[in-house]
Design an enzyme around this catalytic site. Structure first.
Site, PDB file in Angstrom:
ATOM      1  N   ASP A 180      22.553  62.811  -4.854  1.00 52.92           N
ATOM      2  CA  ASP A 180      23.104  62.132  -3.689  1.00 52.92           C
ATOM      3  C   ASP A 180      23.901  63.102  -2.809  1.00 52.92           C
ATOM      4  OD1 ASP A 180      23.834  59.529  -2.330  1.00 52.92           O
ATOM      5  OD2 ASP A 180      25.841  60.228  -2.863  1.00 52.92           O
ATOM      6  N   GLU A 191      18.693  64.283  -1.735  1.00 49.71           N
ATOM      7  CA  GLU A 191      18.946  63.481  -0.546  1.00 49.71           C
ATOM      8  C   GLU A 191      19.696  64.407   0.418  1.00 49.71           C
ATOM      9  OE1 GLU A 191      21.481  59.827   1.336  1.00 49.71           O
ATOM     10  OE2 GLU A 191      22.253  61.120  -0.229  1.00 49.71           O
TER      11      GLU A 191
END
EC number: 2.4.1.18
Length: 743
Positions: A419, A472
């Site tokens: 993330d 990401e």
């Protein structure tokens, strides 16, 4: 007091013990040689007496009560007891008697070599030492505890086994490593514990174990002792098969990912904030659903333990513990095992970019900045209110590297989706001037984070062939999916955030204005081969007033569904692996909320059931025809046929696989205009067969398809080709044709 005993006692350490400041209790407590004899001491506050029992239990020796605080000692003129081969019998004033091994008579397990590797950042198996590990030492059952707290004055294990009293089990510091350790007999799985830390300024902190493997259910936040080595895995064939797939082959394999938040996929009790199904129940329900729907992967968000449901699991407090919301670590192992048995790969969201300020968490762990940088310009995210890991500190880098390996090696996770990578790469991410510090070269690149990401990707791939990481990453950082050996970051895949933003903006536009925004549909193909991309429509796109996917679509209800089917069809044909968030497959109407289940009752309505059937068919066709995925990262895998006629609202393109057989041509009509007998260019003179049409009645359309027509190409110039076919194109529709290429 015996003179020998009096002479042996280090009274400075004694004062530290009584004052609760001791960090080397084994220098005072336990079994010690003294000349030809030995001294045994112990500390048992509030006790009436303590005696020593021999291994046979036949002989006991009364210990001398040195002080009323509960310090006892005894001198033997010979070496009567070896190591931990004795037991302490503690009598209390209420008549209670406790017999136990002496925790200070056991040798430490954290070695100098462990410390050396840890200080280097290379102790990849550190999770086998740090934390709480049930074990049997010399026939004694108990739990070994270890924690890194270099700035602490004293660290104790406290729990429901010692009345949460920090004076009873102070830990032994290991040389200069800053690691505290202690084996406590009779502490077994199920015991609840924390670390009580006295800071260098005398403050008392109660911290959850950074390497703890199981936590209490929120809002409680202590750790629970658990043995991770008892589960019997059944996925050896899966792991072996996974290991045989290299980086290149993985990029040529189908990936249709179902992003899922377990707690809100389905809830057992909607009116309860704790009415969750167990991991084992999810394994069957979700596993069967994924197989039925044709997905190849599931990506789980919110698994590493976190205190606040509204953070969705992106505010992690315990990186080594699957959340107890859905069960035990063994339950989660069962979940992964069953997914593998059903042919589903498991991707786990992983959050090394930041961590929250919760008092029991990593922040200011030992009273000082430890896992974060002390300089707030380097160690804090002002917008998020969180701490940033100190990536340049070897022990912190080791914590994260080991954690990535932990999920892959202990829980057999197939991939980690990392993330907020952009926030790790840029020192000025989310910060204003004056809120960040340039690197040594004067730039904004976070050199330490870059090095760590390269290292983690390299180590994961080296130790666990076939496992991989996904980034990401929302910027144009070069080489995110290039191998670290080629100066890339080393990820295998990257989320295509640019495509997502452009495509969703295009799909939201009223059809009349789409011709003025045609580039939003086509621009992504100008960079699609720069990285190994995953096309994502994730949870972030259906929250915070962004509307559900259905809600984004223009028009009345019927057109909304037709638009969404066209969108999913185009997405399936576009180069890149695929990801949809849960609920999008049946056109969830409401925005997603972690507090409630998906609206499964919508499947009683034909349009929603038709959408679910459509996504299922897309997944199955995607897996069946390698033209959709085999050459995702090769120029030969994609070619526009009709792309520059913005006024028509129609685009056509071809996808090529590894052979000339079963190639794919897609036709997408993004405007509500029906085209009967419409001519489109084609790549070769052959027969084209319609294998999917989003306007099919079974998907909620009106049945304006070409499934009963022979679509045979003829030499008639059209679009970019000198060959073409004629077919009917429904308004707001996606058509998939298959053909065998002929020269």
């Amino acid at each position: 007091m015996n003179d020998k005993l009096n002479n042996w006692i280090n009274w400075v350490l004694y004062d530290e013990l009584i004052e609760g400041k001791i960090n080397a209790p084994k220098h005072l407590l336990g079994n010690h040689d003294y000349g030809d004899g030995q001294v045994i001491t112990c500390y048992k506050p509030h006790s009436a007496s303590v005696s020593i029992k021999s291994p046979s239990g036949k002989v006991t020796y009364q210990m001398e009560k040195v002080s009323e605080e509960g310090f006892y000692g005894i001198y033997f003129p010979n070496k009567k007891f070896k190591g931990n081969k004795y037991r302490l019998i503690t009598e209390y004033y209420d008549g209670t008697s406790v017999t136990s091994a002496d925790c200070y008579s056991f040798d430490g397990l954290f070695t100098d070599y462990d410390a050396y590797l840890f200080a280097e950042g290379n102790n990849y198996d550190i999770y086998n030492k740090m934390g709480a590990h049930p074990m049997t030492i010399d026939g004694v059952k108990g739990t070994y505890f270890a924690v890194w707290a270099p700035d602490a004055r004293r660290v104790s294990v406290v729990g429901n086994f010692n009345m949460w009293d920090g004076q009873l089990n102070p830990m032994q510091i290991h040389s200069a490593s800053g690691v505290y350790e202690l084996f406590i007999p009779d502490v077994l799985p199920g015991a609840i514990y924390k670390f009580q830390i006295m800071t260098r300024y005398g403050d008392i902190l109660y911290k959850a174990d950074p390497y703890g493997n199981y936590d209490q259910f929120r809002p409680d936040n202590a750790n629970i002792v658990v043995d991770l080595n008892t589960y019997k895995w059944k996925d050896a064939k899966w792991i072996k098969s996974r290991s045989a797939i290299d980086r290149v082959e993985r990029t040529k394999s189908p990936m249709s990912i179902y992003e899922c938040h377990l707690g809100s996929w389905k809830k057992k009790y909607e009116d309860s904030d704790s009415g969750f199904y167990n991991y084992r129940e999810f394994a069957e329900m979700l596993g069967d659903y994924l197989v039925e729907m044709g997905y190849t992967h599931v990506e789980l968000i919110g698994i590493a333990e976190y205190p606040f449901d509204g953070s969705w699991g992106y505010q992690v407090t315990n990186y080594y513990a699957p959340t107890s919301r859905y069960g035990t670590p063994d339950d989660f192992m069962f979940f992964v095992d069953r997914m593998h048995a059903k042919g589903i790969s498991v991707i786990l969201d992983w959050v090394p970019a930041h961590f929250p300020r919760d008092a029991h968490g990593l922040g200011r762990f030992d009273g000082m900045a430890l896992y974060e940088n002390a300089d707030p310009r380097k160690g804090e995210h002002p917008d998020w209110g969180t701490y940033i890991f100190d990536y340049g500190r070897n022990e912190v880098a080791n914590f994260l590297t080991s954690n990535a390996l932990f999920w892959i090696e202990k829980y057999h996770i197939d991939a980690l989706r990392v993330d907020a990578v952009a926030s790790m790469l840029y020192l000025d991410y989310g910060k204003q001037d004056g809120q960040w510090v340039a690197n040594k070269n004067g730039g904004k690149e976070n050199l330490e984070a870059i090095a760590l990401l390269q290292k983690i990707n390299t180590v994961v791939e080296g130790r666990n062939p076939g496992a991989y990481l996904i980034a990401e990453e929302s910027t144009a950082w070069p080489g995110v999916t290039a191998p670290a050996s080629m100066q890339g970051l080393g990820f295998l895949f990257k989320w295509n955030m640019g495509w997502m933003n452009d495509f969703l903006e295009y799909m939201k536009i009223d059809p009349y204005f789409k011709k003025f925004n045609h580039n939003k549909l086509t621009f992504s193909l100008s960079y699609t081969y720069a990285e190994n991309y995953i096309l994502v429509i994730s949870h972030d796109e259906v929250v915070h007033l962004k509307c559900s996917m259905l809600g984004k679509m223009p028009g009345l209800e019927f057109d909304k569904f037709a638009n969404l089917r066209t969108a999913y069809g185009f997405m399936m044909g576009h180069p890149g692996k695929k990801l949809l968030f849960m609920g999008q497959e049946f056109a969830q109407e409401r925005e997603w909320s972690e507090a409630r289940s998906l609206d499964w009752w919508l499947l009683d309505q034909p349009l929603h059931k038709g959408m679910q059937d459509y996504v299922k068919e897309l997944n199955n066709i995607y897996k069946k025809y390698d033209a959709f995925y085999y050459n995702d990262n090769e120029v030969m895998g994609f070619e526009w046929i009709k792309v520059d006629d913005a006024d028509s609202g129609i685009v056509t393109f071809v996808r090529r696989g590894k052979t000339t057989k079963n190639q794919i041509m897609m036709i997408c009509n993004f405007v509500p205009v029906e085209r009967k007998g419409y001519r489109v260019g084609v790549p070769c003179l052959t027969e084209y067969t319609e294998i999917l049409n989003s306007d099919d009645e079974r998907f909620g359309g009106l049945g304006r398809t070409n499934k009963d027509k022979k679509l045979i190409a003829e030499k008639a110039p059209c679009d970019r080709s000198d060959k073409s076919i004629v077919l009917d194109i429904a308004p707001l529709s996606a058509i998939i044709l298959k053909y065998d290429y002929k020269k």
